[in-house]
Every structure is written in structure tokens, then in C-alpha cells.
Design a protein around this motif. Structure first.
Motif, PDB file in Angstrom:
ATOM      1  N   TRP A 180       1.848   1.772 -78.695  1.00 15.87           N
ATOM      2  CA  TRP A 180       2.561   0.643 -79.315  1.00 15.87           C
ATOM      3  C   TRP A 180       3.204   1.058 -80.638  1.00 15.87           C
ATOM      4  O   TRP A 180       4.345   0.697 -80.923  1.00 15.87           O
ATOM      5  CB  TRP A 180       1.568  -0.492 -79.559  1.00 15.87           C
ATOM      6  N   SER A 181       2.494   1.845 -81.428  1.00  9.83           N
ATOM      7  CA  SER A 181       3.039   2.289 -82.715  1.00  9.83           C
ATOM      8  C   SER A 181       4.272   3.156 -82.516  1.00  9.83           C
ATOM      9  O   SER A 181       5.286   2.982 -83.193  1.00  9.83           O
ATOM     10  CB  SER A 181       1.970   3.055 -83.498  1.00  9.83           C
ATOM     11  N   LEU A 182       4.193   4.082 -81.570  1.00 10.91           N
ATOM     12  CA  LEU A 182       5.312   4.993 -81.339  1.00 10.91           C
ATOM     13  C   LEU A 182       6.532   4.252 -80.792  1.00 10.91           C
ATOM     14  O   LEU A 182       7.676   4.598 -81.111  1.00 10.91           O
ATOM     15  CB  LEU A 182       4.883   6.088 -80.360  1.00 10.91           C
ATOM     16  N   LYS A 183       6.291   3.207 -80.024  1.00 14.75           N
ATOM     17  CA  LYS A 183       7.396   2.496 -79.367  1.00 14.75           C
ATOM     18  C   LYS A 183       7.917   1.320 -80.188  1.00 14.75           C
ATOM     19  O   LYS A 183       9.131   1.105 -80.284  1.00 14.75           O
ATOM     20  CB  LYS A 183       6.933   2.000 -78.002  1.00 14.75           C
ATOM     21  N   TYR A 184       7.000   0.566 -80.809  1.00 16.50           N
ATOM     22  CA  TYR A 184       7.400  -0.669 -81.496  1.00 16.50           C
ATOM     23  C   TYR A 184       7.061  -0.674 -82.992  1.00 16.50           C
ATOM     24  O   TYR A 184       7.855  -1.138 -83.806  1.00 16.50           O
ATOM     25  CB  TYR A 184       6.716  -1.885 -80.854  1.00 16.50           C
ATOM     26  N   GLY A 185       5.858  -0.212 -83.332  1.00 16.41           N
ATOM     27  CA  GLY A 185       5.350  -0.454 -84.675  1.00 16.41           C
ATOM     28  C   GLY A 185       5.915   0.430 -85.764  1.00 16.41           C
ATOM     29  O   GLY A 185       6.309  -0.052 -86.830  1.00 16.41           O
ATOM     30  N   TRP A 186       5.980   1.728 -85.517  1.00 20.55           N
ATOM     31  CA  TRP A 186       6.389   2.691 -86.546  1.00 20.55           C
ATOM     32  C   TRP A 186       7.812   2.354 -87.011  1.00 20.55           C
ATOM     33  O   TRP A 186       8.770   2.480 -86.271  1.00 20.55           O
ATOM     34  CB  TRP A 186       6.311   4.088 -85.960  1.00 20.55           C
ATOM     35  N   SER A 187       7.904   1.906 -88.277  1.00 22.04           N
ATOM     36  CA  SER A 187       9.188   1.522 -88.874  1.00 22.04           C
ATOM     37  C   SER A 187       9.950   0.545 -87.985  1.00 22.04           C
ATOM     38  O   SER A 187      11.160   0.678 -87.788  1.00 22.04           O
ATOM     39  CB  SER A 187      10.042   2.761 -89.164  1.00 22.04           C
ATOM     40  N   ASP A 188       9.225  -0.425 -87.435  1.00 26.78           N
ATOM     41  CA  ASP A 188       9.821  -1.475 -86.601  1.00 26.78           C
ATOM     42  C   ASP A 188      10.625  -0.903 -85.435  1.00 26.78           C
ATOM     43  O   ASP A 188      11.770  -1.296 -85.185  1.00 26.78           O
ATOM     44  CB  ASP A 188      10.708  -2.402 -87.444  1.00 26.78           C
ATOM     45  N   GLY A 189      10.036   0.045 -84.738  1.00 30.35           N
ATOM     46  CA  GLY A 189      10.670   0.593 -83.542  1.00 30.35           C
ATOM     47  C   GLY A 189      11.542   1.797 -83.779  1.00 30.35           C
ATOM     48  O   GLY A 189      12.189   2.274 -82.839  1.00 30.35           O
ATOM     49  N   ASN A 190      11.541   2.313 -84.990  1.00 34.34           N
ATOM     50  CA  ASN A 190      12.367   3.483 -85.311  1.00 34.34           C
ATOM     51  C   ASN A 190      11.533   4.765 -85.356  1.00 34.34           C
ATOM     52  O   ASN A 190      11.922   5.738 -85.985  1.00 34.34           O
ATOM     53  CB  ASN A 190      13.060   3.264 -86.665  1.00 34.34           C
ATOM     54  N   GLY A 191      10.402   4.746 -84.675  1.00 35.10           N
ATOM     55  CA  GLY A 191       9.467   5.859 -84.764  1.00 35.10           C
ATOM     56  C   GLY A 191      10.004   7.168 -84.220  1.00 35.10           C
ATOM     57  O   GLY A 191       9.835   8.225 -84.833  1.00 35.10           O
ATOM     58  N   VAL A 192      10.653   7.122 -83.056  1.00 34.23           N
ATOM     59  CA  VAL A 192      11.158   8.365 -82.450  1.00 34.23           C
ATOM     60  C   VAL A 192      12.211   9.019 -83.341  1.00 34.23           C
ATOM     61  O   VAL A 192      12.245  10.249 -83.483  1.00 34.23           O
ATOM     62  CB  VAL A 192      11.730   8.069 -81.049  1.00 34.23           C
ATOM     63  N   GLU A 193      13.068   8.210 -83.966  1.00 32.16           N
ATOM     64  CA  GLU A 193      14.088   8.764 -84.863  1.00 32.16           C
ATOM     65  C   GLU A 193      13.449   9.411 -86.090  1.00 32.16           C
ATOM     66  O   GLU A 193      13.882  10.475 -86.536  1.00 32.16           O
ATOM     67  CB  GLU A 193      15.067   7.664 -85.292  1.00 32.16           C
ATOM     68  N   GLU A 194      12.415   8.756 -86.645  1.00 33.04           N
ATOM     69  CA  GLU A 194      11.735   9.350 -87.804  1.00 33.04           C
ATOM     70  C   GLU A 194      10.938  10.583 -87.393  1.00 33.04           C
ATOM     71  O   GLU A 194      10.754  11.505 -88.195  1.00 33.04           O
ATOM     72  CB  GLU A 194      10.837   8.307 -88.469  1.00 33.04           C
ATOM     73  N   LEU A 195      10.459  10.603 -86.146  1.00 36.49           N
ATOM     74  CA  LEU A 195       9.804  11.804 -85.639  1.00 36.49           C
ATOM     75  C   LEU A 195      10.786  12.970 -85.609  1.00 36.49           C
ATOM     76  O   LEU A 195      10.440  14.102 -85.974  1.00 36.49           O
ATOM     77  CB  LEU A 195       9.250  11.527 -84.239  1.00 36.49           C
ATOM     78  N   LYS A 196      12.020  12.713 -85.203  1.00 40.64           N
ATOM     79  CA  LYS A 196      13.047  13.760 -85.220  1.00 40.64           C
ATOM     80  C   LYS A 196      13.323  14.227 -86.647  1.00 40.64           C
ATOM     81  O   LYS A 196      13.550  15.423 -86.885  1.00 40.64           O
ATOM     82  CB  LYS A 196      14.337  13.242 -84.584  1.00 40.64           C
ATOM     83  N   ASP A 197      13.284  13.287 -87.595  1.00 40.42           N
ATOM     84  CA  ASP A 197      13.486  13.666 -88.995  1.00 40.42           C
ATOM     85  C   ASP A 197      12.394  14.635 -89.451  1.00 40.42           C
ATOM     86  O   ASP A 197      12.673  15.583 -90.202  1.00 40.42           O
ATOM     87  CB  ASP A 197      13.480  12.424 -89.891  1.00 40.42           C
ATOM     88  N   LEU A 198      11.165  14.403 -89.020  1.00 41.99           N
ATOM     89  CA  LEU A 198      10.074  15.319 -89.368  1.00 41.99           C
ATOM     90  C   LEU A 198      10.294  16.687 -88.733  1.00 41.99           C
ATOM     91  O   LEU A 198      10.058  17.718 -89.365  1.00 41.99           O
ATOM     92  CB  LEU A 198       8.739  14.734 -88.900  1.00 41.99           C
ATOM     93  N   ILE A 199      10.759  16.695 -87.484  1.00 43.03           N
ATOM     94  CA  ILE A 199      10.969  17.965 -86.778  1.00 43.03           C
ATOM     95  C   ILE A 199      12.075  18.782 -87.431  1.00 43.03           C
ATOM     96  O   ILE A 199      11.974  20.009 -87.568  1.00 43.03           O
ATOM     97  CB  ILE A 199      11.300  17.696 -85.298  1.00 43.03           C
ATOM     98  N   PHE A 200      13.153  18.118 -87.871  1.00 37.33           N
ATOM     99  CA  PHE A 200      14.306  18.818 -88.446  1.00 37.33           C
ATOM    100  C   PHE A 200      14.219  18.949 -89.969  1.00 37.33           C
ATOM    101  O   PHE A 200      15.192  19.334 -90.611  1.00 37.33           O
ATOM    102  CB  PHE A 200      15.601  18.081 -88.092  1.00 37.33           C
TER     103      PHE A 200
END
Length: 394
Positions: A180-200
Motif C-alpha cells: 500500500w505504501s509503495l502504491k498509494y501512501g509514499w508521497s501520496d502515490g508518488n513512491g515509484v517516481e521518488e524511488l527512481k530519484d533515489l536510484i539516479f
């Protein structure tokens, strides 16, 4: 009925012939009790466990509360440390803390502020319909104002690292809440994009957190579709090619799980061979630095270096890279062409001339002191089973 819980012991006393004062009774004690006494004893044990659980949950909520600051302190420490073992230990302990709370909604409410979620009910429309619309609107508006005031902080890489670390811990301790956090909760659903920011980000600490996160997410079936796109796009290549072994190991674990779960990727021989090369590199990680530092070292010195690295297996925290190498190898060795490569002495193309083959390294690891008690023991056994016989025979 309460006194019946302290039935006299038939084999030991408290020194004066009195009754046992320990709430835990042995099987022989309960067998000598009357049905009424057994029922009272079981009820007392149940109440005892329930009271302990309630007290434990209260302590966890108090510790993780924003006012107390315990959870934020642990996340800050994990984000700032350069020691990946300490970071992993912090993540595991946070997962253990949150796993105590059985109700997933209680966990969401507790961590919603830490992961930047303004509405912890998102993704559960049925629950939202039952709530008072006016109250829901007022609550969301108030949280949005607070978020706007902290917008400068939310844009920082440190905040993204803390949210990523918390999501990884949730995936370990409360997988449903982690998804739920990865899909909806993290930054109100922006988790995957912020994950990419961490990777890059080119920050080793941020990339290490991202690596642990994708490794944990790939172990949960419901979160794999969110990562499949990252694997297919090649987003994980920065992690797989990173000079830090901890960063590489988590990404390799994710790529193996996601890749083999996808038919398209699992049928790509070049993709699987890339994972095999990464796994082999991780197997040699503990003593590779010493070998590269002096390529002309004597053979007995190299043997001593290898012996020292193998004795590290007695401590699970010292063999993280090799553990991950074994994990990845366990996934891909089920493929026939990978078996043939390994049993015929396969080495990656850029290997050192005097480096042993993958199979020889596996045997060395298996023969290390106390290897049977290490975390990797089952994985090693599985690899040798798969190398020896077919899947049907196994």
C-alpha cells in the motif's frame, strides 16, 4: 479458579512444600489438574498474553509517535549512516516493531505522516464511503496545509531516503501495508517516481536504500508488477553496475525474482547470463579487494586471505554479499543452460586469470567452517541439488 492456576507440582516445590508461583506450568502439572483447573489456567494464560500484547502495542505506538520521535530518529540514522549493516539492522528492527500491530489500518495511521501520506484511507474506497464526508474533507484540508508548510523539506533527498527506508521495513514486517505504501501512501502515490530519484541520485546511501527496497518489494507478489517496469526499462542497471557490493546485491536479488517471474524476461538468455555474472561477482566479493590490490601476491598469502574471508561466515552480518549471491544463484540455476555453464567451469569474461570457477567457489563456500549453520546453508544445498539432478527428479 484463580488459585487453581497455581497447581502444586508433582516433581518440584518452592522449597516449603507450597504451590508453584510461576504462571508457566509443565505438561505433567496440567495432566494432574482437574478440568476446572485446566480451564482456569488456560484462561489466565490467554489473559496474560493479551495484556502483554496490548502493552507492547501501546509501547510501539508511543515510540513511533511523532511527538516521541523514535521512528524518525531510527529512519534518520539509517539514512545518514554509511554502514550498510547498521542500515539493514535498523530496517529489520522497524519491521519487527510494526509487525506487532495486527490491524493494518492502525499501522497506516501510525506511519502516514512519516511516508508523506495525507489520507491513509486511499486505496480503500469502501472505508471512505462509510466515513463522514464533511469530517473527511476538513481533515484532508488540514493535512494539506501542513504538507504545504513542509514542502521545502519534502523535496530533499534525505526525506525520500527516510520514506524509502520505512517502505522497505513495512514490506518486511507488514507486507500488505508495504505494498500500500509503495502504491498509494509514499508521497501520496508518488513512491515509484521518488524511488527512481533515489536510484539516479549517485548517492551511495540513497542507492543502498533503493536497493534494499526493490529487493524487499520483489519478495512480495503484489508489489512485483510495480517493479517489473523498472526491470524492463533498465532502471536497475545503475544499481547493478554500482561499485558498492551492497547496492549491487539488492538489485541483483530483485532482478532475479522479477526476471524469472516474467516469462518474457526469463526466456531472454542474455538477461539470465547477466544475472549469473552478477551472482558470481558477489560470491567473490569478500576477498576480491585483497586479490586485486596485489595481483603478484604469493599463493599462500592468497590462500590465507581466502581462509579469513570464509571464517566470516560464522557471523551472518559479515557475509551479506555472498548471501545475496547465493540467493540469486538459487533462482537462476534451475535453468538447464545455466546448469551446464556452471558444471563446465564457467567464469565471467572479465574474470581474473587465476580466479576459480563458479563451481569451485561454491564448493569452497560450502566447505567453510560452520557453513551449515549460516543463512546461506539452505540456498547452497538447493544449488547443489539442482546441479545434480533435473527439476523433475528433484
Amino acid at each position: 479458579a484463580s488459585d487453581a492456576c497455581y497447581a502444586p507440582s508433582t516433581s518440584s516445590t518452592n522449597g516449603t512444600g507450597g504451590k508453584m508461583r510461576d504462571h508457566k506450568l509443565r505438561p505433567e502439572d496440567t495432566r494432574n489438574m482437574k478440568p476446572r483447573q485446566v480451564a482456569a489456567y488456560k484462561k489466565r494464560e490467554y489473559d496474560y498474553k493479551q495484556n502483554n500484547l496490548k502493552r507492547c502495542i501501546l509501547h510501539v505506538k508511543t515510540f513511533c509517535d511523532k511527538q516521541t520521535g523514535g521512528l524518525d530518529a531510527m529512519l534518520t540514522c539509517a539514512a545518514n549512516t554509511d554502514d550498510h549493516r547498521l542500515r539493514r539492522e535498523i530496517g529489520l528492527q522497524i519491521g519487527r516493531l510494526l509487525s506487532v500491530i495486527e490491524d493494518s489500518n492502525d499501522v497506516k495511521k501510525l506511519v502516514s505522516n512519516a511516508i508523506g501520506c495525507s489520507n491513509w484511507k486511499v486505496g480503500h474506497e469502501d472505508d471512505e464511503e462509510q466515513a463522514d464526508p464533511a469530517l473527511s474533507t476538513l481533515t484532508i484540508e488540514e493535512l494539506d496545509e501542513e504538507k504545504e508548510a513542509d514542502s521545502v523539506e519534502d523535496d530533499g533527498i534525505l526525506t525520500k531516503m527516510k520514506r524509502g527506508q520505512l517502505t522497505a521495513s513495512l514490506l518486511l514486517g507488514k507486507p500488505d501495508v508495504g505494498v500500500w505504501s509503495l502504491k498509494y501512501g509514499w508521497s501520496d502515490g508518488n513512491g515509484v517516481e521518488e524511488l527512481k530519484d533515489l536510484i539516479f541520485s549517485n548517492d551511495t546511501r540513497a542507492m543502498s536504500i533503493a536497493s534494499e527496497l526493490v529487493s524487499a518489494a520483489s519478495s512480495v507478489e503484489k508489489s512485483r508488477p510495480l517493479l517489473a517496469t523498472l526491470v524492463q526499462e533498465g532502471t536497475l542497471e545503475d544499481l547493478l553496475m554500482h561499485p558498492n557490493a551492497d547496492v549491487r546485491s539488492g538489485a541483483a536479488s530483485c532482478a532475479a525474482k522479477i526476471g524469472l517471474a516474467s516469462k518474457a524476461l526469463s526466456q531472454d538468455d542474455s538477461q539470465v547470463m547477466g544475472l549469473l555474472d552478477v551472482a558470481i561477482e558477489l560470491l567473490f566479493e569478500e576477498d576480491e579487494g585483497c586479490v586485486e590490490a596485489d595481483s603478484k601476491a604469493k599463493s599462500n598469502q592468497n590462500a590465507l586471505t581466502l581462509k579469513k574471508s570464509l571464517t566470516k561466515f560464522e557471523s551472518s552480518s559479515e557475509s551479506t554479499s555472498i548471501d545475496r549471491g547465493i540467493e540469486v544463484m538459487t533462482y537462476i540455476v534451475s535453468k538447464t543452460f545455466v546448469k551446464e555453464k556452471i558444471v563446465h567451469g564457467y567464469k565471467p569474461e572479465d574474470s581474473l586469470p587465476d580466479r576459480k570457477s563458479a563451481l569451485e567457489r561454491l564448493v569452497e563456500i560450502a566447505c567453510a567452517p560452520n557453513s551449515g549453520d549460516a543463512q546461506m546453508a539452505f540456498g547452497l544445498a538447493e544449488i547443489f541439488n539442482l546441479l545434480a539432478v533435473s527439476m523433475e527428479t528433484l
